[in-house]
Design an enzyme around this catalytic site. Structure first.
Site, PDB file in Angstrom:
ATOM      1  N   CYS A   1       0.829  -1.201   0.000  1.00  0.00           N
ATOM      2  CA  CYS A   1       0.000   0.000   0.000  1.00  0.00           C
ATOM      3  C   CYS A   1       0.865   1.253   0.000  1.00  0.00           C
ATOM      4  O   CYS A   1       2.023   1.221   0.387  1.00  0.00           O
ATOM      5  CB  CYS A   1      -0.905   0.006   1.225  1.00  0.00           C
ATOM      6  SG  CYS A   1      -1.831  -1.518   1.470  1.00  0.00           S
TER       7      CYS A   1
ATOM      8  N   ARG B   1       3.452   0.886  -6.884  1.00  0.00           N
ATOM      9  CA  ARG B   1       3.570  -0.080  -5.789  1.00  0.00           C
ATOM     10  C   ARG B   1       2.511  -1.167  -5.869  1.00  0.00           C
ATOM     11  O   ARG B   1       2.648  -2.226  -5.256  1.00  0.00           O
ATOM     12  CB  ARG B   1       3.471   0.638  -4.442  1.00  0.00           C
ATOM     13  CG  ARG B   1       4.603   1.613  -4.183  1.00  0.00           C
ATOM     14  CD  ARG B   1       4.345   2.440  -2.949  1.00  0.00           C
ATOM     15  NE  ARG B   1       4.370   1.647  -1.727  1.00  0.00           N
ATOM     16  CZ  ARG B   1       5.462   1.461  -0.985  1.00  0.00           C
ATOM     17  NH1 ARG B   1       6.601   1.991  -1.352  1.00  0.00           N
ATOM     18  NH2 ARG B   1       5.401   0.745   0.120  1.00  0.00           N
TER      19      ARG B   1
ATOM     20  N   TRP C   1      -3.840  -2.118  -1.342  1.00  0.00           N
ATOM     21  CA  TRP C   1      -3.701  -3.438  -1.965  1.00  0.00           C
ATOM     22  C   TRP C   1      -4.366  -4.426  -1.020  1.00  0.00           C
ATOM     23  O   TRP C   1      -3.938  -4.603   0.106  1.00  0.00           O
ATOM     24  CB  TRP C   1      -2.222  -3.780  -2.170  1.00  0.00           C
ATOM     25  CG  TRP C   1      -1.961  -4.987  -3.015  1.00  0.00           C
ATOM     26  CD1 TRP C   1      -1.850  -5.041  -4.379  1.00  0.00           C
ATOM     27  CD2 TRP C   1      -1.736  -6.325  -2.556  1.00  0.00           C
ATOM     28  NE1 TRP C   1      -1.578  -6.317  -4.791  1.00  0.00           N
ATOM     29  CE2 TRP C   1      -1.506  -7.132  -3.700  1.00  0.00           C
ATOM     30  CE3 TRP C   1      -1.717  -6.929  -1.299  1.00  0.00           C
ATOM     31  CZ2 TRP C   1      -1.259  -8.508  -3.615  1.00  0.00           C
ATOM     32  CZ3 TRP C   1      -1.474  -8.300  -1.216  1.00  0.00           C
ATOM     33  CH2 TRP C   1      -1.239  -9.063  -2.368  1.00  0.00           C
TER      34      TRP C   1
ATOM     35  N   ASN D   1      -0.386   0.907   6.329  1.00  0.00           N
ATOM     36  CA  ASN D   1       0.272  -0.093   5.496  1.00  0.00           C
ATOM     37  C   ASN D   1       0.787  -1.163   6.439  1.00  0.00           C
ATOM     38  O   ASN D   1       1.464  -0.860   7.420  1.00  0.00           O
ATOM     39  CB  ASN D   1       1.432   0.522   4.711  1.00  0.00           C
ATOM     40  CG  ASN D   1       2.061  -0.474   3.747  1.00  0.00           C
ATOM     41  OD1 ASN D   1       1.511  -1.540   3.499  1.00  0.00           O
ATOM     42  ND2 ASN D   1       3.214  -0.124   3.202  1.00  0.00           N
ATOM     43  N   GLY D   2       0.497  -2.430   6.153  1.00  0.00           N
ATOM     44  CA  GLY D   2       0.924  -3.522   7.008  1.00  0.00           C
ATOM     45  C   GLY D   2      -0.254  -4.397   7.388  1.00  0.00           C
ATOM     46  O   GLY D   2      -1.318  -4.351   6.759  1.00  0.00           O
TER      47      GLY D   2
ATOM     48  N   GLU E   1      13.567 -16.735 -14.364  1.00  0.00           N
ATOM     49  CA  GLU E   1      13.262 -15.309 -14.399  1.00  0.00           C
ATOM     50  C   GLU E   1      12.443 -14.963 -15.641  1.00  0.00           C
ATOM     51  O   GLU E   1      11.509 -14.146 -15.579  1.00  0.00           O
ATOM     52  CB  GLU E   1      14.554 -14.496 -14.360  1.00  0.00           C
ATOM     53  CG  GLU E   1      14.383 -12.992 -14.483  1.00  0.00           C
ATOM     54  CD  GLU E   1      13.602 -12.354 -13.357  1.00  0.00           C
ATOM     55  OE1 GLU E   1      13.262 -11.166 -13.490  1.00  0.00           O
ATOM     56  OE2 GLU E   1      13.310 -13.032 -12.347  1.00  0.00           O
TER      57      GLU E   1
ATOM     58  N   LYS F   1       8.693 -13.285 -15.565  1.00  0.00           N
ATOM     59  CA  LYS F   1       8.348 -12.039 -16.258  1.00  0.00           C
ATOM     60  C   LYS F   1       7.112 -12.236 -17.135  1.00  0.00           C
ATOM     61  O   LYS F   1       6.218 -11.390 -17.169  1.00  0.00           O
ATOM     62  CB  LYS F   1       9.532 -11.580 -17.123  1.00  0.00           C
ATOM     63  CG  LYS F   1      10.670 -10.980 -16.347  1.00  0.00           C
ATOM     64  CD  LYS F   1      10.287  -9.654 -15.730  1.00  0.00           C
ATOM     65  CE  LYS F   1      11.151  -9.322 -14.539  1.00  0.00           C
ATOM     66  NZ  LYS F   1      10.826 -10.093 -13.326  1.00  0.00           N
TER      67      LYS F   1
ATOM     68  N   GLU G   1       3.990 -12.590 -14.922  1.00  0.00           N
ATOM     69  CA  GLU G   1       3.683 -11.364 -14.184  1.00  0.00           C
ATOM     70  C   GLU G   1       2.870 -10.380 -15.007  1.00  0.00           C
ATOM     71  O   GLU G   1       1.889  -9.808 -14.513  1.00  0.00           O
ATOM     72  CB  GLU G   1       4.981 -10.665 -13.744  1.00  0.00           C
ATOM     73  CG  GLU G   1       5.615 -11.198 -12.498  1.00  0.00           C
ATOM     74  CD  GLU G   1       6.859 -10.409 -12.127  1.00  0.00           C
ATOM     75  OE1 GLU G   1       7.003 -10.074 -10.946  1.00  0.00           O
ATOM     76  OE2 GLU G   1       7.680 -10.116 -13.019  1.00  0.00           O
TER      77      GLU G   1
ATOM     78  N   HIS H   1      11.300 -35.885 -17.224  1.00  0.00           N
ATOM     79  CA  HIS H   1      10.773 -36.293 -15.928  1.00  0.00           C
ATOM     80  C   HIS H   1       9.437 -35.633 -15.615  1.00  0.00           C
ATOM     81  O   HIS H   1       9.163 -35.280 -14.471  1.00  0.00           O
ATOM     82  CB  HIS H   1      11.789 -35.978 -14.825  1.00  0.00           C
ATOM     83  CG  HIS H   1      13.064 -36.739 -14.955  1.00  0.00           C
ATOM     84  ND1 HIS H   1      13.227 -38.008 -14.452  1.00  0.00           N
ATOM     85  CD2 HIS H   1      14.228 -36.424 -15.561  1.00  0.00           C
ATOM     86  CE1 HIS H   1      14.442 -38.436 -14.712  1.00  0.00           C
ATOM     87  NE2 HIS H   1      15.080 -37.485 -15.399  1.00  0.00           N
TER      88      HIS H   1
ATOM     89  N   LYS I   1       4.759  -3.683  -6.244  1.00  0.00           N
ATOM     90  CA  LYS I   1       6.187  -3.531  -6.513  1.00  0.00           C
ATOM     91  C   LYS I   1       7.024  -3.920  -5.308  1.00  0.00           C
ATOM     92  O   LYS I   1       8.008  -4.632  -5.427  1.00  0.00           O
ATOM     93  CB  LYS I   1       6.471  -2.074  -6.906  1.00  0.00           C
ATOM     94  CG  LYS I   1       7.949  -1.783  -7.196  1.00  0.00           C
ATOM     95  CD  LYS I   1       8.455  -2.579  -8.385  1.00  0.00           C
ATOM     96  CE  LYS I   1       9.877  -2.223  -8.737  1.00  0.00           C
ATOM     97  NZ  LYS I   1      10.412  -3.087  -9.808  1.00  0.00           N
TER      98      LYS I   1
END
Length: 609
Positions: free
Chosen positions: A2, A27, A75, A100-101, A481, A485, A488, A504, A604
């Site tokens: 947030c 964010r 968020w 925030n938290g 990675e 990406k 995301e 496998h 973010k």
């Protein structure tokens, strides 16, 4: 996660708060709101679900004006994205709060507050904060004392901004586990989750320490530590400018940040290498003495930073001959790891405020004398709490999907590998060759970014629902990675595998609808990976390969799509091969029409568990 903004000034703070929210959009959030105390000492509040622009439009229809105010981008954690759950929360038209938290004992507090007659209008954990503050104010305490007493009742993490109609020119801010900064103006003060929100109004900041509580008025600022002692905190002048966090000529922040990589990678070496050698002092005073004693390495990180750590494990063990363990912070912090006193604990984070990574570091503070942070934000908690630090120098990264922060992390980790490696038998010739390749990479990447080949490929992915990424050795984390990406920002389900694991299980997924993306540098493993791709092609799989230009790929036939990458030594090839995978994810997301810079459900900086 947030975003918090607040202000106490002698001018209408609504435009300042609104602009601050816009600058915190990166964010991640699902709703936004503003509350101000107007001339009649009443709280006026507007909240909206969705983008900050929705809030802005609502304010244009119903203007808010006040000299004290708080604002928030939320968020969702407790409670769905809905206007009733958006911040600020208001208690009895007396107290407004942004948070925030996570207040972990909110259920117990809610039960007690309901018994006292408090009414709840949301499902959030935050609403108990406002009620608790208002409860203490009814006992005759002022706003500062009420917030101080309230936070003693809370369990969990928080950054808070609190205002009250009883003291309309006062703002109380406090933090524990979540970041909060104070911006200093002329006859006015501001608070925010990070400096980017306040750059249009100030470049002078105080970074609150863990447990600090700030009493902010138009004419004064007082800060108290977790024990209630009045303290002085350093005022720092940010080197960031307003333009540094703008898109410029680029369509998206992510594309801008991809194209900034040649510049920031070059800058990340300045003053850190000399005559073909990595300089120990790049990691801080006393680094040489620490490195002399290090016999093993423990890397802790999350997400993209975790992938950087996985690459470093290959480097540290193959080049520096030092055992290395890499673990995601969210798992590491909840077990009982054995960390010897000759272990260098490395935490990696773009923001330096990643909650799990910070908690993992704090859990080891009494177990190891050696800690190193690799980070992009100099004022962050991670940097302040680590004994040694290497700043990545990536500059502000706004896009949620990390790009330049990742590659600069890799540069930093390679410099560390060189510094440790020469203490464990690495030759001066090897170190010099790798430094030379690091210095060449910015020019090579710049040339790569001029090509349109990856963008052309992206048309083939716009209707794709699943994808596999393959790599071997040190390129396996790069494949991971690349998959991250793509998922995301394009919302395509993507997974990465070490190519040798294809038989496998993953081979069962391969058909004509499943693209397989592979990275193949010239590292001695190329023929084995090519054999893996033959298995995919034999099952009508679509194959897309980024391969070293020196490798003959003709034997895979015309159904294998190949983009040749410039020749580079295998040790630094992971840095190069990360870039086209970033571009692929970006262009596919654009083709699919997703929100590239602010993908759904993501933030973010993950500052809560």
């Amino acid at each position: 996660m947030c975003g918090i903004v607040g202000a106490v000034a002698e001018r209408n703070v609504t435009p300042i708060l609104l602009e601050g929210l816009r600058r915190l959009e990166y964010r991640g959030y699902d709703s936004a709101g503003i509350a101000v105390i107007n001339d009649a000492a009443c709280i006026e509040r507007i909240r909206r679900v969705g983008k900050v622009e929705n809030l802005s439009e609502a304010i244009s229809r119903h203007p808010l004006k006040g000299f004290t105010g708080i604002a928030h981008t939320r968020w969702a954690t407790h409670g769905e994205p809905a206007e009733r759950n958006a911040h600020p929360h208001v208690c009895n038209n007396q107290v407004a709060v942004v948070h925030n938290g996570i207040i972990e004992n909110h259920a117990d507090l809610r039960h007690k507050q309901k018994a006292m007659g408090y009414k709840f209008t949301s499902e959030t954990d935050t609403e108990v904060v406002g009620h608790q503050v208002e409860f203490y104010m009814k006992q005759g305490n002022d706003l500062l004392a009420s917030v101080s007493k309230s936070i003693a009742d809370f369990e969990g993490a928080y950054a808070l901004g609190v205002v009250s109609t009883s003291e309309p020119s006062r703002l109380i801010a406090t933090r524990s586990g979540s970041p909060l900064v104070i911006g200093i103006g002329f006859g006015e003060y501001f608070i925010a989750s990070d400096v980017a929100a306040l750059l249009p109004v100030t470049q002078r900041f105080i970074f609150l320490e863990e447990g600090d509580i700030a009493d902010i008025r138009r004419e004064s600022l007082a800060i108290y530590d977790s024990k209630g002692n009045k303290v002085e905190r350093d005022i720092r002048t940010s080197e960031l400018t307003v333009d540094a966090v703008s898109r410029g000529e680029f369509r998206h922040y992510m594309l801008k940040e991809i194209h900034e990589q040649p510049t920031v990678l070059g800058e990340s070496l300045q003053g850190r290498v000399h005559a073909g050698h990595a300089l120990d002092n790049a990691f801080g005073a006393g680094a040489a003495e620490v490195f002399d004693k290090v016999k093993r390495v423990q890397i802790i990180a999350c997400g993209t930073s975790y992938h950087a750590g996985m690459v470093a494990r290959y480097w540290l063990e193959s080049l520096a001959k030092i055992p290395c363990n890499v673990e995601v912070a969210s798992e590491f912090r909840y077990r009982e790891p054995v960390v010897t006193d000759d272990t260098l604990v490395i935490t990696i984070s773009q923001s330096g405020e990643t909650a799990d990574t910070l908690a993992a570091l704090r859990s080891l503070q009494n177990k190891t004398p050696y800690s190193l942070s690799i980070c992009n934000v100099p004022e962050s908690s991670l940097v302040r709490e680590s004994k040694l630090v290497l700043m990545t120098r990536a500059g502000p990264e706004i896009g949620v999907a990390s790009t330049k922060a990742f590659t600069t992390q890799l540069y930093g980790l390679m410099l560390l590998t060189l510094s440790l490696g020469r203490r464990h038998g690495m030759s001066a010739e090897t170190e010099s060759r790798i430094v030379e390749n690091l210095q060449r990479l910015p020019t090579i990447i710049d040339k790569l970014l001029q090509s349109q080949d990856v963008e052309i490929w992206s048309d083939n992915f716009k209707d794709t629902h699943n994808a596999l990424f393959l790599g071997r050795g040190v390129q396996y984390p790069i494949a991971m990675e690349g998959a991250l990406k793509l998922k995301e920002i394009s919302y395509i389900h993507a997974e990465a595998y070490a190519a040798g694991e294809l038989k496998h299980g993953p081979l069962a997924l391969v058909d004509a609808e499943m693209p397989v993306i592979a990275v193949i540098p010239k590292d001695g493993l190329q023929d084995k990976l090519k054999s893996n791709l033959q298995e995919v092609l034999a099952r009508n799989g679509q194959v897309y390969v980024f391969a070293d230009e020196r490798i003959d790929m003709s034997d895979l036939g015309t159904s294998c799509h190949v983009i040749a990458l410039p020749a580079i030594d295998p040790e630094v090839a992971p840095i190069l091969y990360a870039v086209p995978l970033q571009l692929l994810a970006y262009h596919v997301a654009v083709r699919k029409g997703t929100d590239v810079d602010q993908p759904r459900n993501l933030a973010k900086s993950v500052t809560v568990e």
